[in-house]
Design a protein around this motif. Structure first.
Motif, short mmCIF file in Angstrom:
data_model
loop_
_atom_site.label_atom_id
_atom_site.label_comp_id
_atom_site.label_asym_id
_atom_site.label_seq_id
_atom_site.Cartn_x
_atom_site.Cartn_y
_atom_site.Cartn_z
N ILE A 1 -6.91 -14.55 -33.78
CA ILE A 1 -8.33 -14.26 -33.95
C ILE A 1 -8.51 -12.76 -34.19
O ILE A 1 -8.05 -11.93 -33.40
N THR A 2 -9.19 -12.41 -35.28
CA THR A 2 -9.49 -11.03 -35.62
C THR A 2 -10.99 -10.89 -35.88
O THR A 2 -11.56 -11.66 -36.65
N HIS A 3 -11.62 -9.92 -35.24
CA HIS A 3 -13.02 -9.61 -35.49
C HIS A 3 -13.08 -8.36 -36.36
O HIS A 3 -12.45 -7.35 -36.04
N TYR A 4 -13.82 -8.43 -37.47
CA TYR A 4 -13.93 -7.24 -38.32
C TYR A 4 -15.39 -6.86 -38.54
O TYR A 4 -16.28 -7.70 -38.48
N GLU A 5 -15.59 -5.59 -38.83
CA GLU A 5 -16.92 -5.06 -39.15
C GLU A 5 -16.77 -4.00 -40.22
O GLU A 5 -15.91 -3.13 -40.12
N THR A 6 -17.58 -4.08 -41.25
CA THR A 6 -17.54 -3.09 -42.31
C THR A 6 -18.31 -1.84 -41.87
O THR A 6 -19.51 -1.91 -41.61
N LEU A 7 -17.60 -0.73 -41.76
CA LEU A 7 -18.24 0.53 -41.39
C LEU A 7 -18.83 1.24 -42.59
O LEU A 7 -19.85 1.93 -42.48
N GLU A 8 -18.18 1.06 -43.74
CA GLU A 8 -18.61 1.78 -44.94
C GLU A 8 -18.10 1.05 -46.18
O GLU A 8 -16.90 0.85 -46.34
N GLY A 9 -19.02 0.62 -47.03
CA GLY A 9 -18.65 0.00 -48.29
C GLY A 9 -18.64 1.04 -49.40
O GLY A 9 -19.61 1.79 -49.57
N LEU A 10 -17.55 1.09 -50.17
CA LEU A 10 -17.38 2.12 -51.20
C LEU A 10 -17.09 1.47 -52.55
O LEU A 10 -16.16 1.86 -53.25
N TYR A 11 -17.89 0.48 -52.90
CA TYR A 11 -17.75 -0.26 -54.16
C TYR A 11 -16.48 -1.11 -54.19
O TYR A 11 -16.54 -2.31 -54.04
N TYR A 12 -15.34 -0.47 -54.40
CA TYR A 12 -14.11 -1.23 -54.62
C TYR A 12 -13.17 -1.23 -53.42
O TYR A 12 -12.15 -1.92 -53.43
N VAL A 13 -13.49 -0.44 -52.41
CA VAL A 13 -12.77 -0.49 -51.13
C VAL A 13 -13.80 -0.38 -50.00
O VAL A 13 -14.95 0.00 -50.23
N SER A 14 -13.37 -0.70 -48.79
CA SER A 14 -14.25 -0.59 -47.62
C SER A 14 -13.46 -0.06 -46.43
O SER A 14 -12.27 -0.35 -46.28
N LEU A 15 -14.16 0.71 -45.60
CA LEU A 15 -13.60 1.13 -44.32
C LEU A 15 -14.03 0.10 -43.29
O LEU A 15 -15.23 -0.15 -43.12
N LEU A 16 -13.06 -0.49 -42.60
CA LEU A 16 -13.32 -1.54 -41.63
C LEU A 16 -12.95 -1.11 -40.21
O LEU A 16 -12.06 -0.28 -40.03
N GLN A 17 -13.63 -1.69 -39.26
CA GLN A 17 -13.21 -1.62 -37.87
C GLN A 17 -12.84 -3.03 -37.44
O GLN A 17 -13.58 -3.97 -37.69
N LEU A 18 -11.67 -3.17 -36.81
CA LEU A 18 -11.16 -4.49 -36.47
C LEU A 18 -10.76 -4.53 -35.00
O LEU A 18 -10.14 -3.58 -34.49
N LYS A 19 -11.09 -5.62 -34.35
CA LYS A 19 -10.71 -5.81 -32.96
C LYS A 19 -9.87 -7.08 -32.85
O LYS A 19 -10.27 -8.14 -33.32
N LEU A 20 -8.73 -6.95 -32.20
CA LEU A 20 -7.83 -8.08 -32.04
C LEU A 20 -8.15 -8.85 -30.77
O LEU A 20 -8.28 -8.25 -29.70
N GLU A 21 -8.25 -10.16 -30.90
CA GLU A 21 -8.36 -11.00 -29.70
C GLU A 21 -6.98 -11.56 -29.35
O GLU A 21 -6.73 -11.93 -28.21
N THR A 22 -6.11 -11.61 -30.36
CA THR A 22 -4.72 -11.98 -30.15
C THR A 22 -3.86 -10.91 -30.81
O THR A 22 -4.37 -10.10 -31.58
#
Length: 349
Positions: free
Chosen positions: A228-249
């Protein structure tokens, strides 16, 4: 024939399965470690070298789900066998006390010795830094993983927990088992995920066609691991994105495989298809820009940014954070500039 001399003592840990039925601890450990006689296990219980959640118990103690058993056993050096050598390799220590350490691992450093990487690893550095051989290991592991409670990939940067004693190793392992250790990663992926925040829940296992890779299994078998992985987009930059991810496993390559499975592989992740232009335009100017970004960050853009846990001895809740490393930050800044220019051009047109 006499046994070879004891080289040092190693500690193995066993986390009891949530569905485990009550059974005597001496019988349980004998079944899990068949190479150790039941008599030796009973003696270990009497001497206090076998503990349950850090406490001494009798041989007739009935084990309970979720408990962690630590077993300290002598390690013999077979003739001709070489253990992990200590090497004077600089370590970026972010916190240290007599019980544990928090270390920042740079990208490119292998965590522990393995075929093809016998030295130059984090464990080699730990052996030298700590100056002793009795560094604990988890159940089923050997000297090559001394002190390690968890791992991150060679080309992933970020924070790692290291235990200095068997008791601390046991408690930290239980926190991982209970999911009470919080780990947050940051990554740069191709594209902008839709939805921008979500949970990926998919079983992982080795790819039958390439044993160096893992993949998602829609119809999982017993050997496949629930992840299980939880992700959140911190910043969208058209063709790439900066993500924050939290591991449950904490499965091998979990973030990398999960993000690839939803069509957003990590930037420059060669193993999972991120080392080519996945999103963007066909123009040569863009291609040159993207290739320059590959050069700036020549590895998967993944960073173990923070970790929070309860100190096994003091009971204090502790948290540590680290900035993005220079290669990821420089590349991210380039994409920000690119996105700003594109937005201005889109506004004008």
């Amino acid at each position: 024939m006499p046994k070879p001399p004891v080289d040092h003592f190693e500690t193995q840990t066993i986390t009891i399965d949530p569905k485990q039925q009550p059974v005597r601890i001496d019988k349980f450990v004998t079944e899990r470690l068949p190479k150790i006689s039941r008599n030796r296990i009973q003696n270990g219980l009497k001497k206090g070298t076998i503990l349950v959640d850090g406490k001494q118990v009798k041989a007739n103690y009935l084990v309970n789900p979720g408990e962690v058993i630590s077993i300290q056993i002598p390690r013999y050096r077979p003739e001709g066998e070489e253990y992990v050598i200590a090497q004077d390799i600089p370590l970026d220590v972010r916190y240290e006390d007599e019980h544990l350490m928090v270390i920042h691992k740079p990208a490119g450093m292998v965590v522990h010795p393995a075929p093809g990487h016998r030295d130059g690893t984090l464990v080699n550095a730990l052996k030298f830094y700590l100056g002793r051989e009795d560094i604990p290991t988890l159940e089923g592991n050997d000297d090559s993983r001394a002190g390690l409670v968890h791992r991150i990939d060679k080309d992933t940067s970020g924070l790692l927990l290291v235990a200095k004693s068997a008791e601390v190793m046991t408690h930290l392992a239980k926190q991982f088992f209970d999911h009470s250790i919080d780990r947050v990663y940051q990554a740069i992926c191709w594209g902008e995920p839709d939805p921008p925040a979500d949970t990926i829940e998919a079983h992982l296992g080795r790819d039958e066609k390439n044993r160096q890779k893992y993949r998602v299994f829609a119809d999982p078998e017993e050997k496949h691991k629930h992840a299980i992985t939880h992700y959140e987009t911190l910043e969208g930059l058209y063709y790439v994105s900066l993500l924050q991810l939290k591991l449950e496993t904490g499965r091998t390559h979990q973030i990398r495989v999960h993000m690839q499975s939803i069509g957003h592989p990590l930037f420059n992740d060669a193993r999972y298809g991120g080392d080519r232009i996945v999103k963007g335009t066909i123009y040569s100017k863009y291609r040159i820009f993207a290739e320059r970004c590959f050069e700036l960050c020549p590895r998967q853009a993944l960073h173990a940014k923070s970790i929070a846990f309860t100190h096994p001895v003091t009971g204090e809740r502790m948290s540590f954070d680290s900035d993005l490393p220079e290669d990821m930050q420089t590349m991210l800044d380039r994409w920000r500039n690119y996105a700003t220019s594109k937005r201005q051009n889109d506004t004008l047109t």
